[in-house]
Design a protein around this motif. Structure first.
Motif, PDB file in Angstrom:
ATOM      1  N   LEU A 363     -93.740  -8.878  22.750  1.00 58.18           N
ATOM      2  CA  LEU A 363     -92.682  -9.833  23.102  1.00 58.18           C
ATOM      3  C   LEU A 363     -92.483 -10.909  22.038  1.00 58.18           C
ATOM      4  CD1 LEU A 363     -93.542 -10.270  26.876  1.00 58.18           C
ATOM      5  CD2 LEU A 363     -91.472  -9.228  25.941  1.00 58.18           C
ATOM      6  N   GLY A 364     -93.316 -10.902  20.988  1.00 57.44           N
ATOM      7  CA  GLY A 364     -93.160 -11.871  19.905  1.00 57.44           C
ATOM      8  C   GLY A 364     -94.045 -13.095  20.013  1.00 57.44           C
ATOM      9  N   ASP A 365     -94.879 -13.174  21.076  1.00 55.87           N
ATOM     10  CA  ASP A 365     -95.791 -14.310  21.240  1.00 55.87           C
ATOM     11  C   ASP A 365     -97.113 -13.976  20.552  1.00 55.87           C
ATOM     12  OD1 ASP A 365     -97.221 -16.519  22.014  1.00 55.87           O
ATOM     13  OD2 ASP A 365     -97.347 -15.976  24.141  1.00 55.87           O
ATOM     14  N   THR A 366     -97.115 -14.018  19.235  1.00 47.59           N
ATOM     15  CA  THR A 366     -98.273 -13.570  18.466  1.00 47.59           C
ATOM     16  C   THR A 366     -99.486 -14.471  18.674  1.00 47.59           C
ATOM     17  OG1 THR A 366     -96.720 -12.736  16.811  1.00 47.59           O
ATOM     18  CG2 THR A 366     -99.034 -12.853  16.168  1.00 47.59           C
ATOM     19  N   LYS A 367     -99.279 -15.788  18.711  1.00 49.32           N
ATOM     20  CA  LYS A 367    -100.405 -16.705  18.922  1.00 49.32           C
ATOM     21  C   LYS A 367    -100.991 -16.542  20.326  1.00 49.32           C
ATOM     22  CE  LYS A 367     -98.944 -20.192  15.555  1.00 49.32           C
ATOM     23  NZ  LYS A 367     -98.541 -21.609  15.343  1.00 49.32           N
ATOM     24  N   GLY A 368    -100.124 -16.360  21.317  1.00 47.81           N
ATOM     25  CA  GLY A 368    -100.608 -16.113  22.673  1.00 47.81           C
ATOM     26  C   GLY A 368    -101.388 -14.819  22.751  1.00 47.81           C
ATOM     27  N   ALA A 369    -100.942 -13.813  21.993  1.00 47.48           N
ATOM     28  CA  ALA A 369    -101.655 -12.533  21.958  1.00 47.48           C
ATOM     29  C   ALA A 369    -103.066 -12.719  21.394  1.00 47.48           C
ATOM     30  CB  ALA A 369    -100.875 -11.524  21.125  1.00 47.48           C
ATOM     31  N   ILE A 370    -103.173 -13.491  20.309  1.00 45.11           N
ATOM     32  CA  ILE A 370    -104.489 -13.720  19.701  1.00 45.11           C
ATOM     33  C   ILE A 370    -105.415 -14.427  20.687  1.00 45.11           C
ATOM     34  CG2 ILE A 370    -105.691 -15.060  17.914  1.00 45.11           C
ATOM     35  CD1 ILE A 370    -103.400 -14.367  16.020  1.00 45.11           C
ATOM     36  N   ASN A 371    -104.892 -15.377  21.445  1.00 47.48           N
ATOM     37  CA  ASN A 371    -105.721 -16.051  22.451  1.00 47.48           C
ATOM     38  C   ASN A 371    -106.270 -15.055  23.471  1.00 47.48           C
ATOM     39  OD1 ASN A 371    -105.315 -18.581  21.311  1.00 47.48           O
ATOM     40  ND2 ASN A 371    -103.530 -19.041  22.581  1.00 47.48           N
ATOM     41  N   ASP A 372    -105.437 -14.108  23.890  1.00 45.29           N
ATOM     42  CA  ASP A 372    -105.898 -13.096  24.847  1.00 45.29           C
ATOM     43  C   ASP A 372    -106.931 -12.166  24.214  1.00 45.29           C
ATOM     44  OD1 ASP A 372    -104.629 -13.894  27.134  1.00 45.29           O
ATOM     45  OD2 ASP A 372    -102.857 -12.649  26.824  1.00 45.29           O
ATOM     46  N   TYR A 373    -106.709 -11.762  22.967  1.00 48.64           N
ATOM     47  CA  TYR A 373    -107.692 -10.905  22.293  1.00 48.64           C
ATOM     48  C   TYR A 373    -109.024 -11.644  22.131  1.00 48.64           C
ATOM     49  CZ  TYR A 373    -103.563  -8.119  21.076  1.00 48.64           C
ATOM     50  OH  TYR A 373    -102.413  -7.378  21.116  1.00 48.64           O
ATOM     51  N   ASN A 374    -108.953 -12.938  21.821  1.00 48.39           N
ATOM     52  CA  ASN A 374    -110.182 -13.740  21.713  1.00 48.39           C
ATOM     53  C   ASN A 374    -110.957 -13.717  23.027  1.00 48.39           C
ATOM     54  OD1 ASN A 374    -109.521 -14.433  19.094  1.00 48.39           O
ATOM     55  ND2 ASN A 374    -108.672 -16.426  19.624  1.00 48.39           N
ATOM     56  N   GLN A 375    -110.236 -13.874  24.133  1.00 49.56           N
ATOM     57  CA  GLN A 375    -110.874 -13.877  25.441  1.00 49.56           C
ATOM     58  C   GLN A 375    -111.480 -12.506  25.749  1.00 49.56           C
ATOM     59  OE1 GLN A 375    -111.331 -16.589  27.161  1.00 49.56           O
ATOM     60  NE2 GLN A 375    -112.495 -15.531  28.748  1.00 49.56           N
ATOM     61  N   ALA A 376    -110.770 -11.440  25.396  1.00 49.45           N
ATOM     62  CA  ALA A 376    -111.297 -10.084  25.611  1.00 49.45           C
ATOM     63  C   ALA A 376    -112.602  -9.887  24.848  1.00 49.45           C
ATOM     64  CB  ALA A 376    -110.264  -9.045  25.176  1.00 49.45           C
ATOM     65  N   ALA A 386    -109.573  -4.325  20.901  1.00 50.07           N
ATOM     66  CA  ALA A 386    -109.185  -5.740  20.832  1.00 50.07           C
ATOM     67  C   ALA A 386    -109.291  -6.262  19.402  1.00 50.07           C
ATOM     68  CB  ALA A 386    -110.051  -6.568  21.775  1.00 50.07           C
ATOM     69  N   TYR A 387    -110.343  -5.848  18.673  1.00 49.13           N
ATOM     70  CA  TYR A 387    -110.459  -6.235  17.265  1.00 49.13           C
ATOM     71  C   TYR A 387    -109.270  -5.690  16.464  1.00 49.13           C
ATOM     72  CZ  TYR A 387    -115.149  -8.280  17.262  1.00 49.13           C
ATOM     73  OH  TYR A 387    -116.217  -9.098  17.454  1.00 49.13           O
ATOM     74  N   ASN A 388    -108.927  -4.426  16.701  1.00 51.31           N
ATOM     75  CA  ASN A 388    -107.815  -3.818  15.980  1.00 51.31           C
ATOM     76  C   ASN A 388    -106.499  -4.543  16.280  1.00 51.31           C
ATOM     77  OD1 ASN A 388    -106.503  -1.501  14.476  1.00 51.31           O
ATOM     78  ND2 ASN A 388    -105.539  -1.261  16.472  1.00 51.31           N
ATOM     79  N   ASN A 389    -106.264  -4.827  17.560  1.00 47.00           N
ATOM     80  CA  ASN A 389    -105.024  -5.495  17.942  1.00 47.00           C
ATOM     81  C   ASN A 389    -104.964  -6.927  17.399  1.00 47.00           C
ATOM     82  OD1 ASN A 389    -104.130  -3.244  19.308  1.00 47.00           O
ATOM     83  ND2 ASN A 389    -104.898  -3.912  21.288  1.00 47.00           N
ATOM     84  N   ARG A 390    -106.119  -7.614  17.409  1.00 45.87           N
ATOM     85  CA  ARG A 390    -106.131  -8.971  16.858  1.00 45.87           C
ATOM     86  C   ARG A 390    -105.867  -8.939  15.353  1.00 45.87           C
ATOM     87  NH1 ARG A 390    -111.284 -12.917  17.492  1.00 45.87           N
ATOM     88  NH2 ARG A 390    -112.039 -11.653  15.762  1.00 45.87           N
ATOM     89  N   GLY A 391    -106.391  -7.907  14.690  1.00 44.31           N
ATOM     90  CA  GLY A 391    -106.122  -7.766  13.264  1.00 44.31           C
ATOM     91  C   GLY A 391    -104.637  -7.611  12.988  1.00 44.31           C
ATOM     92  N   LEU A 392    -103.952  -6.818  13.829  1.00 40.48           N
ATOM     93  CA  LEU A 392    -102.517  -6.627  13.673  1.00 40.48           C
ATOM     94  C   LEU A 392    -101.776  -7.952  13.858  1.00 40.48           C
ATOM     95  CD1 LEU A 392    -100.373  -4.423  13.207  1.00 40.48           C
ATOM     96  CD2 LEU A 392    -100.260  -4.130  15.683  1.00 40.48           C
TER      97      LEU A 392
END
Length: 573
Positions: A363-376, A386-392
Motif C-alpha cells: 500500500l506504500g506505507d514502507t515505514k509502517g511495514a518496517i515497524n511490523d517486520y521489526n515486531q515479527a 520477515a528479514y527478506n521483506n524488511r530488506g526489500l
C-alpha cells in the motif's frame, strides 16, 4: 518433439512433455525456455496474428515490477513453425498461483489448507483492481474477467492469464480486435445474450465484471445476485437477475439477504458506495459504475482501516464497523470462514506482523511495514521471510546496506531462500547497469573495427550502422529499439558476438533474464573469450534462480579478466 522458432530472437523453442492446459482456442505447453510457456492455437487466422503483433508491440506497464512479480501473462513473441507460419506465442509462466476461487471460496480454502484472512482478501481485491487499472490505461479491455483467469500467490499478488482473449485496439490505425468470449454471471446487463464477436466493448463493461469479482472476494465467495427471491415463481437464473438489476441491495428489494448472507455494512463505507454505484446507479447508467481506479482508492482506505480481532488472530474487521463480525457470526451460525490458524503461538504472532507488514508495503506505507517486520523479528528472531521483506522495504527507502544485511541474515537462517538471493542481486542492479554501460562504451571502437572488417562491403556498412546504433540505444536506455537493431545486425551477420552481447544487455535491463541468457549463449558460442557475455549470463542465471550456474559463469568471467564479476561474486557467496 515439436521445435518452433521465436520470431523476435530467432532462438529455437522446444515444446516439452504433455500439454498443461487445453481450451477451445489452443493448447499450452512447457518449453525449453526457463520461465516461459507456449500457447499453440488449433487454428491460426491472419487477424489473430495481427492482434498478437499489436499486443507484443504495446505491452501495458507492469504495476508490480517493484515486487518482482508478473501481473499478466502477456504475449512475449510470436512462435513460427518450419514453414514460417505463426502457430502461437511465447508467454511468461505464472508459478505458485492458486485460482481465485480457491482463495475466496471457504470450502476450497479449507480443502487446500490455505490460511487466508479477510485482510488477505482485501489486499487481493486491491491488487486485482490495480492491475486492471494498468491494463485499461493502456487501452485494453479484458472482456472475459472470471475466477479461472486470475491466479493468486501467497503474497496476495494476482496474475491475469489468457490475455490473448482481451479486446485490443491498435493505437496506430485504430483497428479493434474484439474479445469473442464472455462468462455467465460476470457479464454486464447490457451485454447479456449479445454476440461478443460483433461488439466493440469498453472498459465500462469491465467495471461490472470487476465489481462482481471484488464482491466475491469480500463476501465469502457469494454472488451479489444470490439471495432469497421474494416474488412468486422460481428464482430466476443469475443472468436474468443481472439483466433486471436485481441484486441484494437493489431499491426494489426483490432479492433479499438470508441468515448466512454477509451484510454490506461490515465493509468500509467507501467500498459500500462503490458497490451501490455499480449495481444501482450503474444499472441505469453504465458510465456511473466505479472505475478500476475508484476501486483502488476505496480499497486502500479499507485495508488501512482493518484491525485484528482481540480474540482470534485470524479475524480482521473494519474499524468503521466497530466490532468483529466474524466472531458474532461464528457464535450465531456456528460457521467460521476464517478459523483459527494451525500454527504455534509464537509463529502465528510473528506471521501476523509479517503479513501486515507486507500489506502495508504494497500500500506504500514502507515505514509502517518496517515497524511490523521489526515486531515479527522480536517475536521470532529466526523468521527468514520477515528479514527478506524488511530488506526489500529498507532498499525502497534507500538503505542499501541495511537491506544487504537483512538479505544476508535471511540466507543465514535459510540458505535455500532463493528470493533473498534475487533481492540481494537487485541491490546491485544499478551498479551492474553502470558496468554494462561502461563495457558497451569501451567496446564502441572495437565494434566499429569489427564491423569494418566484415567480408562483404555492403553487409559491413549495414552491420556497422545497426551495431553502433544499438550501442547508442542501450546507453540511452532505449532498450526495445536496441533489440530491434541487434536483430537486424544478427540477420546480416550471425557471427557477430558483440551484437548478441548488446542484445543480451538490453534484455537484462528489461529484466528478461531468460532472453539475456539465450543471447549470451550465442555470444560465447561465437567467441568463447567474451568475458562480458559470461558476466551478464552469470548474473542473469542468478536472477532467474539458478545460483550454481550463475557462480560458474561469474568465475569464468573472472578468469578472462572481468573485474566487475569479482564484486558480484562476493555478494552471491
Amino acid at each position: 518433439m515439436t521445435v518452433l522458432t521465436c520470431a523476435s530472437t530467432g532462438q529455437l523453442i522446444t515444446l516439452l512433455g504433455e500439454r498443461i492446459a487445453d481450451s477451445g482456442e489452443g493448447k499450452v505447453w512447457r518449453t525449453n525456455r526457463n520461465g516461459y510457456l507456449a500457447k499453440i492455437y488449433h487454428d491460426q487466422t491472419p487477424e489473430r496474428v495481427q492482434k498478437l503483433a499489436v499486443m507484443i508491440a504495446h505491452r501495458p506497464k507492469e504495476p508490480n515490477s517493484h515486487l518482482n512479480h508478473i501481473s499478466f501473462a502477456w504475449p512475449k513473441s510470436v512462435l513460427k513453425d518450419a514453414q514460417g507460419n505463426c502457430v502461437g506465442f511465447l508467454m511468461p509462466e505464472i508459478k505458485e498461483g492458486k485460482e481465485l476461487i480457491d482463495i475466496y471460496n471457504p470450502k476450497r480454502r479449507k480443502d487446500l489448507k490455505l490460511e487466508v484472512d479477510w485482510r488477505f482478501l482485501h489486499t487481493t481485491a486491491l491488487n486485482i483492481a490495480s492491475i486492471i487499472e494498468a491494463i485499461h490505461i493502456s487501452g485494453y479491455v479484458l472482456g472475459d474477467i472470471k475466477p479461472q483467469n486470475i491466479l493468486v500467490n501467497d503474497r496476495a499478488l494476482p496474475s491475469i492469464i489468457d490475455t490473448d482473449s482481451f479486446q485490443v485496439r491498435n493505437p496506430v490505425n485504430g483497428k479493434i480486435y474484439r474479445c469473442p468470449v464472455g462468462s455467465p454471471d460476470y457479464t454486464p446487463p447490457e451485454l447479456i445474450d449479445k454476440d461478443f464477436s460483433s461488439i466493440d466493448q469498453t472498459e465500462v463493461h469491465d467495471r461490472f465484471r470487476l465489481a462482481v469479482i471484488i464482491y466475491q472476494l469480500l463476501f465469502g465467495g457469494e454472488s451479489p445476485f444470490a439471495g432469497k427471491w421474494t416474488c412468486t415463481g422460481d428464482t430466476p437464473e443469475t443472468n436474468e437477475l443481472i439483466r433486471r438489476g436485481l441484486w441484494l441491495y437493489a431499491p426494489n428489494r426483490l432479492v433479499q439477504p438470508v441468515e448466512r448472507t454477509i451484510p454490506l455494512e461490515i465493509i468500509h463505507p467507501e467500498v459500500q458506495r462503490c458497490f451501490l454505484r455499480c449495481f444501482n446507479d450503474g444499472y441505469k447508467n453504465s458510465n456511473l459504475r466505479p472505475t478500476a481506479g475508484d476501486w483502488v482508492k476505496a480499497l486502500r482506505l479499507a485495508v488501512n482501516e482493518l484491525t485484528i480481532c482481540g480474540k482470534l488472530d485470524s479475524h480482521y474487521y473494519s474499524r468503521t464497523y466497530g466490532k468483529c463480525y466474524w466472531c458474532d457470526r461464528s457464535t450465531k451460525l456456528d460457521i467460521d470462514i476464517f478459523p483459527k490458524k494451525q500454527t504455534s503461538y509464537k509463529d502465528k504472532d510473528a506471521d501476523a506482523y509479517n503479513n501486515r507488514g507486507l500489506s502495508r508495503y504494497i500500500l506504500g506505507d514502507t515505514k509502517g511495514a518496517i515497524n511490523d517486520y521489526n515486531q515479527a523479528l522480536r517475536i521470532n528472531p529466526n523468521h527468514a521471510d520477515a528479514y527478506n521483506n524488511r530488506g526489500l522495504a529498507r532498499s525502497t527507502l534507500g538503505d542499501k546496506q541495511g537491506a544487504i544485511n537483512d538479505y544476508n541474515q535471511a540466507l543465514h537462517i535459510d540458505p535455500n531462500f532463493t528470493q533473498a538471493y534475487i533481492n540481494l542481486l537487485i541491490i546491485r542492479y544499478k551498479m551492474i547497469a553502470l558496468i554494462l554501460i561502461g563495457l558497451i562504451a569501451a567496446s564502441s571502437l572495437s565494434l566499429i573495427i569489427f564491423a569494418n572488417n566484415l567480408n562483404s562491403a555492403t553487409n559491413s556498412k549495414l552491420d556497422k550502422d545497426y551495431v553502433n546504433r544499438c550501442s547508442d540505444h542501450v546507453s540511452l536506455k532505449n532498450y526495445s529499439e536496441a533489440i530491434n537493431d541487434c536483430n537486424e545486425a544478427v540477420k546480416i551477420n550471425p557471427n557477430n558476438d558483440e551484437a548478441y552481447f548488446l542484445r543480451c544487455s538490453a534484455h537484462f535491463h528489461l529484466k528478461d533474464y531468460s532472453e539475456a541468457i539465450d543471447d549470451c549463449n550465442g555470444a560465447v558460442k561465437i567467441n568463447p573469450n567474451n568475458d562480458k557475455a559470461y558476466f551478464v549470463r552469470g548474473v542473469s542465471h542468478i536472477m532467474n534462480g539458478n545460483k550454481p550456474q550463475g557462480i560458474e559463469d561469474l568465475r569464468k568471467a573472472i578468469s578472462l579478466g572481468n573485474e566487475a564479476a569479482k564484486e558480484i561474486l562476493k555478494d552471491v557467496q
